[in-house]
Scaffold this motif. Structure first.
Motif, mmCIF file in Angstrom:
data_model
loop_
_atom_site.group_PDB
_atom_site.id
_atom_site.type_symbol
_atom_site.label_atom_id
_atom_site.label_comp_id
_atom_site.label_asym_id
_atom_site.label_seq_id
_atom_site.Cartn_x
_atom_site.Cartn_y
_atom_site.Cartn_z
ATOM 1 N N THR A 408 0.822 -1.209 0.000
ATOM 2 C CA THR A 408 0.000 0.000 0.000
ATOM 3 C C THR A 408 0.857 1.260 0.000
ATOM 4 O O THR A 408 0.545 2.241 -0.690
ATOM 5 N N ALA A 409 1.936 1.240 0.785
ATOM 6 C CA ALA A 409 2.803 2.423 0.856
ATOM 7 C C ALA A 409 3.537 2.673 -0.450
ATOM 8 O O ALA A 409 3.880 3.814 -0.772
ATOM 9 N N LEU A 410 3.802 1.630 -1.221
ATOM 10 C CA LEU A 410 4.502 1.799 -2.497
ATOM 11 C C LEU A 410 3.622 2.436 -3.565
ATOM 12 O O LEU A 410 4.127 3.037 -4.517
ATOM 13 N N LEU A 411 2.294 2.311 -3.419
ATOM 14 C CA LEU A 411 1.397 2.777 -4.478
ATOM 15 C C LEU A 411 1.521 4.276 -4.735
ATOM 16 O O LEU A 411 1.642 4.682 -5.907
ATOM 17 N N PRO A 412 1.481 5.186 -3.734
ATOM 18 C CA PRO A 412 1.620 6.615 -4.041
ATOM 19 C C PRO A 412 2.937 6.929 -4.737
ATOM 20 O O PRO A 412 2.968 7.744 -5.665
ATOM 21 N N TRP A 413 4.025 6.302 -4.294
ATOM 22 C CA TRP A 413 5.312 6.543 -4.952
ATOM 23 C C TRP A 413 5.286 6.072 -6.400
ATOM 24 O O TRP A 413 5.772 6.755 -7.300
ATOM 25 N N LEU A 414 4.688 4.893 -6.644
ATOM 26 C CA LEU A 414 4.648 4.360 -8.006
ATOM 27 C C LEU A 414 3.797 5.242 -8.912
ATOM 28 O O LEU A 414 4.168 5.500 -10.071
ATOM 29 N N VAL A 452 -4.685 -3.459 -1.241
ATOM 30 C CA VAL A 452 -4.264 -4.334 -0.147
ATOM 31 C C VAL A 452 -5.190 -5.527 -0.026
ATOM 32 O O VAL A 452 -4.758 -6.646 0.310
ATOM 33 N N ALA A 453 -6.488 -5.340 -0.325
ATOM 34 C CA ALA A 453 -7.419 -6.468 -0.257
ATOM 35 C C ALA A 453 -7.110 -7.512 -1.320
ATOM 36 O O ALA A 453 -7.113 -8.719 -1.048
ATOM 37 N N VAL A 454 -6.838 -7.066 -2.544
ATOM 38 C CA VAL A 454 -6.529 -8.015 -3.622
ATOM 39 C C VAL A 454 -5.200 -8.717 -3.349
ATOM 40 O O VAL A 454 -5.080 -9.936 -3.548
ATOM 41 N N ALA A 455 -4.208 -7.983 -2.888
ATOM 42 C CA ALA A 455 -2.913 -8.600 -2.583
ATOM 43 C C ALA A 455 -3.069 -9.669 -1.504
ATOM 44 O O ALA A 455 -2.532 -10.785 -1.630
ATOM 45 N N GLY A 456 -3.791 -9.349 -0.452
ATOM 46 C CA GLY A 456 -4.003 -10.339 0.602
ATOM 47 C C GLY A 456 -4.819 -11.523 0.125
ATOM 48 O O GLY A 456 -4.541 -12.681 0.482
ATOM 49 N N ALA A 457 -5.848 -11.255 -0.686
ATOM 50 C CA ALA A 457 -6.683 -12.349 -1.189
ATOM 51 C C ALA A 457 -5.883 -13.288 -2.086
ATOM 52 O O ALA A 457 -6.081 -14.504 -2.058
ATOM 53 N N ILE A 458 -4.971 -12.747 -2.887
ATOM 54 C CA ILE A 458 -4.124 -13.597 -3.736
ATOM 55 C C ILE A 458 -3.263 -14.506 -2.868
ATOM 56 O O ILE A 458 -3.132 -15.714 -3.133
ATOM 57 N N VAL A 738 -5.567 4.923 -14.218
ATOM 58 C CA VAL A 738 -4.114 4.845 -14.041
ATOM 59 C C VAL A 738 -3.746 4.299 -12.651
ATOM 60 O O VAL A 738 -2.967 3.342 -12.537
ATOM 61 N N PRO A 739 -4.266 4.871 -11.551
ATOM 62 C CA PRO A 739 -3.944 4.288 -10.235
ATOM 63 C C PRO A 739 -4.439 2.848 -10.090
ATOM 64 O O PRO A 739 -3.795 2.047 -9.411
ATOM 65 N N VAL A 740 -5.582 2.539 -10.737
ATOM 66 C CA VAL A 740 -6.107 1.171 -10.634
ATOM 67 C C VAL A 740 -5.141 0.181 -11.277
ATOM 68 O O VAL A 740 -4.814 -0.866 -10.702
ATOM 69 N N VAL A 741 -4.679 0.473 -12.475
ATOM 70 C CA VAL A 741 -3.749 -0.430 -13.167
ATOM 71 C C VAL A 741 -2.473 -0.595 -12.355
ATOM 72 O O VAL A 741 -1.982 -1.720 -12.138
ATOM 73 N N LEU A 742 -1.925 0.505 -11.880
ATOM 74 C CA LEU A 742 -0.700 0.420 -11.084
ATOM 75 C C LEU A 742 -0.953 -0.317 -9.769
ATOM 76 O O LEU A 742 -0.106 -1.105 -9.316
ATOM 77 N N GLY A 743 -2.123 -0.071 -9.171
ATOM 78 C CA GLY A 743 -2.450 -0.764 -7.929
ATOM 79 C C GLY A 743 -2.600 -2.268 -8.124
ATOM 80 O O GLY A 743 -2.154 -3.063 -7.293
ATOM 81 N N MET A 744 -3.236 -2.686 -9.235
ATOM 82 C CA MET A 744 -3.377 -4.113 -9.499
ATOM 83 C C MET A 744 -2.029 -4.772 -9.770
ATOM 84 O O MET A 744 -1.785 -5.908 -9.365
ATOM 85 N N ILE A 745 -1.122 -4.053 -10.451
ATOM 86 C CA ILE A 745 0.226 -4.599 -10.675
ATOM 87 C C ILE A 745 0.932 -4.826 -9.343
ATOM 88 O O ILE A 745 1.543 -5.876 -9.093
ATOM 89 N N LEU A 746 0.849 -3.819 -8.460
ATOM 90 C CA LEU A 746 1.454 -3.975 -7.140
ATOM 91 C C LEU A 746 0.790 -5.098 -6.352
ATOM 92 O O LEU A 746 1.462 -5.883 -5.673
ATOM 93 N N ALA A 747 -0.552 -5.173 -6.430
ATOM 94 C CA ALA A 747 -1.279 -6.208 -5.685
ATOM 95 C C ALA A 747 -0.865 -7.596 -6.145
ATOM 96 O O ALA A 747 -0.663 -8.503 -5.321
ATOM 97 N N THR A 780 -11.100 -5.155 -10.082
ATOM 98 C CA THR A 780 -11.317 -4.205 -11.171
ATOM 99 C C THR A 780 -12.794 -3.937 -11.386
ATOM 100 O O THR A 780 -13.217 -2.804 -11.660
ATOM 101 N N ALA A 781 -13.619 -4.987 -11.252
ATOM 102 C CA ALA A 781 -15.066 -4.821 -11.421
ATOM 103 C C ALA A 781 -15.641 -3.878 -10.364
ATOM 104 O O ALA A 781 -16.508 -3.044 -10.668
ATOM 105 N N VAL A 782 -15.152 -4.006 -9.130
ATOM 106 C CA VAL A 782 -15.622 -3.102 -8.073
ATOM 107 C C VAL A 782 -15.276 -1.661 -8.416
ATOM 108 O O VAL A 782 -16.102 -0.744 -8.281
#
Length: 806
Positions: A408-414, A452-458, A738-747, A780-782
């Motif tokens: 989660t902390a990496l997302l704003p920097w990315l 963070v939810a998707v990363a944890g769920a994975i 844009v944040p969604v795509v980057l967030g999913m990559i991080l997740a 992504t659907a959400v």
């Protein structure tokens, strides 16, 4: 804004402390902030309301999580209170009854219960029941009563042709949606016990209800799953609450700048902002508590995978409830103070509008690195099967939290690093990129919860997949169209078994059925070369459906060998082999044994597929060759085949079996059998994941609307200057994409890394590296749904009357 001298917060001329200090200053400024939150006019009320709603949603889920231990405890207590685990020694007395557990399924939903027969006037009634039902009577749970009276339960009514004399109270049920029953029977007898094999249960003589046995402890691997599920479900809630208290930050900072203008120092301003956030968090805590108390009244009407709870069960334990009450306001204050560290609030403005310094990367990488340092040395240290083992739960939980928080902390920097390099493109794209360059942090916070939810769920999904083969039984090789069923009952005579077989064959939709009396047997003394085989007893007509027989007469015995020889029955159990069939007590000792020798005249024959397609290898005997009544673990087993996909045929077969006797156990062949604890954890993840998904969706919608509201004047100005609405609409969509795509990559990266690390703890390998695709799709659907819901308010905010001011 350009600095001409040292104007760091706390160092300018206006930053010298004045007035009270210490606790007195804190109390004064916190009270001032609370007053602003409550009396700050329409703008202040709106911001306070949004924060309160956001915090309230998070509090609801936290209170539900705090209720889980009490909920499970209450369910276990009710389960134990109605269980019967041992027989009362001696014969019938005035206070004893006969008890036999029975059950069935309807549309693949479990319907369980018991047969009862009072042996005296003082026989105890089950929990939740006023009196023991007499012969031909039944008492059912409210949910089963509703089902039986509905059109959906038409076929089930044929199975319960008893006179209903009442319903079971809450004290006798695990949950409000449980399908449970008690039936009175005058045929129960301890002299004719039901089978113990498989799902069968013996008839017990008891004088009380209640189980003194404790459930076995979770294996270390399952405990690891519990820890991960808790982390994955609760961490997004904390992230969301931390985001909610920052709603309306720009408007708040401008108001704080006005306070600097009238003489407040920077420390007082920060304390006032903390007081405003504290007040909104306390209101949110009250709102969340009210929503929780209101929503739990409807808990009995919600069923997820056959799991439901009574409203009274949703009661947070005192310690977790107190922790929520303290942690939520504290988190609001800490988050506000941390957010203001990067903002210099001056008397004539705020430095937020200047070019911000680049975000530091080192500490964002340090968080997941420390988490991996805590987890990696534990590789292979968690036992998969052992019970009572130790798992460093705190270390595992802290490590997982650090990895997910680091993601989660990496997302704003990315987001900042990526959008800083974007140039050119269509006008909507340029507007979106420029907005992200100015306020990428806000955009990243909007999707941090889903990241963070998707990363944890994975990670949890990979852990479940890696342990699935150890806790989930493999299904039989049968079509997935519900085409085969097995039934099991007590030992029957040749005539009885033949009659039961014909009744099953005559059932509508059945295309074949075969019934035999079966028992396991091993070589005499348990040390022969034979090992264990199955002895099956039936008449010649039935045996001809199981093996290729040239001739057959009553008294004949055969050794059935599979044509391919995979199971060498003929070699292990040749004619003349002495066999022993025994009943074993709970301590592993033999209670009763029946010895029988395969006659020397037995013939070796080849099996043939029975009506259900199975090869029944082993010893085949006709009724006169063996005394079925003496077989201590004997049971009648019927295999039935019916039209593929005919769900009504399944229920008709179960109705026929119930007409033979309610104690007949029927189950679909090819079903997947799960370990009870594993299945419970999986249900908990499903229930909690569903609630978390709703929370994240609601939080993102509130966050998006709040951000649009802050930019409403800017949007109106763009429209007034001639910008097309579609251009602005597409720019808003790109700002989300844009944040969604980057967030999913991080997740995905964080989830796969954490999942791999967790599997190494139990020495398991990754089963499927692409298991993240459904989870990414759900996340992504959400986000897309939230974006679509935000478009109507966006269109309203682009009206030119938004430029009016007073």
């Amino acid at each position: 804004m350009t600095r001409t001298h040292d104007e760091r917060p706390g160092h300018g001329p206006a930053d010298r402390p004045t007035g009270p200090t210490g606790l007195t200053a804190w109390a004064r400024d916190l009270a001032t902030g609370a007053r602003f939150a409550l009396t700050g006019g329409r703008e202040g009320w709106l911001r306070t309301g949004l924060t309160a709603v956001g915090v309230g949603i998070g509090v609801v889920l936290l209170l539900i999580a705090a209720s889980v231990p009490e909920m499970l405890s209450q369910r276990d207590e009710r389960q134990a209170a109605r269980d019967v685990t041992s027989s009362t020694a001696g014969g019938p007395r005035a206070d004893t009854l006969l008890y036999q557990s029975v059950g069935t399924d309807y549309r693949d939903k479990p319907v369980s219960g018991a047969l009862l027969r009072a042996e005296g006037p003082k026989a105890p009634a089950p929990p939740g029941v006023d009196r023991i039902p007499g012969a031909g009577e039944m008492v059912v749970s409210p949910a089963l009563d509703r089902l039986l009276k509905s059109d959906e339960g038409k076929l089930l009514r044929e199975r319960f042709r008893y006179r209903a004399v009442g319903t079971i109270g809450d004290a006798g049920l695990i949950g409000p949606s449980e399908l449970f029953f008690y039936i009175g029977s005058d045929h129960l007898s301890t002299d004719n016990p039901a089978v113990r094999y498989g799902q069968g249960e013996r008839v017990l003589r008891v004088n009380r209800y209640g189980s003194d046995q404790d459930d076995p402890p979770l294996s270390p691997a399952l405990l690891l799953l519990v820890v991960m599920v808790c982390v994955v479900l609760l961490l997004p809630v904390a992230v969301f609450i931390a985001t909610a208290v920052r709603f309306g930050g720009d408007h708040r900072d401008r108001r704080l700048a006005a306070l600097r203008l009238v003489g407040a120092d920077i420390k007082a301003v920060r304390r006032i902002a903390a007081g405003e956030a504290l007040c909104a968090a306390l209101i949110g805590l009250a709102v969340g508590t009210g929503l929780f108390l209101s929503a739990r009244r409807f808990a009995s009407g919600i069923t997820i995978q056959d799991t439901s709870v009574f409203p009274a069960d949703l009661a947070p334990a005192p310690a977790p409830a107190a922790l929520v009450a303290v942690a939520v306001p504290a988190l609001a204050v800490v988050t506000t103070l941390l957010a203001l560290r990067g903002v210099a609030i001056e008397p004539l403005g705020i430095v937020r509008n200047a070019v911000a310094r680049r975000r530091r990367l080192w500490w964002r990488l340090l968080l997941p690195a420390v988490g991996l340092v805590l987890l990696v040395p534990l590789s292979g240290s968690v036992s998969l099967y052992g019970y009572g083992g130790t798992v460093p739960t705190v270390r595992v939980a802290v490590g997982a939290v650090l990895v997910l928080v680091g993601v989660t902390a990496l997302l704003p920097w990315l987001v900042e690093a990526c959008v800083a390099r974007l140039r050119g493109g269509p006008l909507p794209w340029q507007l979106a990129v420029r907005r992200l360059q100015l306020s990428g942090g806000s955009a990243a916070r909007a999707v941090s919860g889903i990241t963070v939810a998707v990363a944890g769920a994975i990670a949890v999904q990979m852990l479940f997949a890696g342990t699935q083969n150890d806790y989930v039984g493999k299904p039989d090789e049968v079509p997935a169209t519900h085409s085969r069923i097995q039934a099991m009952y007590r030992t029957g005579t040749a005539a009885e078994v033949r009659g039961w077989q014909e009744r099953l064959r005559a059932t509508e939709g059945v295309t074949g059925a075969v019934a035999t009396v079966e028992s396991y047997a091993d070589a005499h003394g348990g040390e022969g070369r034979g090992g264990v085989a199955t002895v099956r007893v039936a008449d010649c007509a039935t045996l001809r459906e199981l093996a290729r027989l040239d001739s057959c007469a009553d008294g004949d015995v055969f050794v059935a060998q599979e044509p391919d020889g995979d199971v060498p029955t003929a070699r292990n159990f040749p004619p003349g082999t002495p066999l022993e069939m025994a009943r074993w007590d709970s301590s592993g000792g033999s209670e009763k044994a029946y010895r029988w020798t395969v006659p020397a005249s037995a013939r070796v024959v080849a099996t043939r597929p029975d009506p259900t397609g199975e090869h029944r290898f082993g010893v085949l005997a006709t009724p006169s060759a063996i005394d079925v009544r003496a077989m201590p673990e004997g049971r009648t087993v019927a295999s039935v085949k019916f039209r593929q996909g005919d769900l009504d045929a399944i229920e008709r077969v179960r109705n026929t079996a119930a007409g033979i006797d309610p104690a007949v156990r029927v189950w679909r062949m090819g079903g997947v059998v799960k370990d009870d604890h594993y299945a419970a954890i999986q249900r908990g993840l499903l229930v909690g994941g569903t609630l978390t998904l709703f929370l994240i969706g609601g939080s993102m919608l509130v966050t998006t609307l709040e951000q649009l509201r802050e930019r409403s004047r800017l949007l109106s100005a763009l429209v007034a200057l001639g910008t097309r609405r579609s251009t602005i609409g597409w720019s808003v969509l790109w700002q989300t994409a844009v944040p969604v795509v980057l967030g999913m990559i991080l997740a995905v990266a964080g989830g796969l890394g954490l999942g791999w690390t967790m599997l190494r703890l139990i020495d398991r390998r990754v089963k499927d590296w692409l298991s993240f695709l459904p989870l990414v799709g759900a996340g992504t659907a959400v986000i897309l749904l939230v974006t679509l819901l935000s478009l109507p308010p966006l269109w309203r905010m682009m009206r030119t009357n938004g430029l009016r001011t007073e």
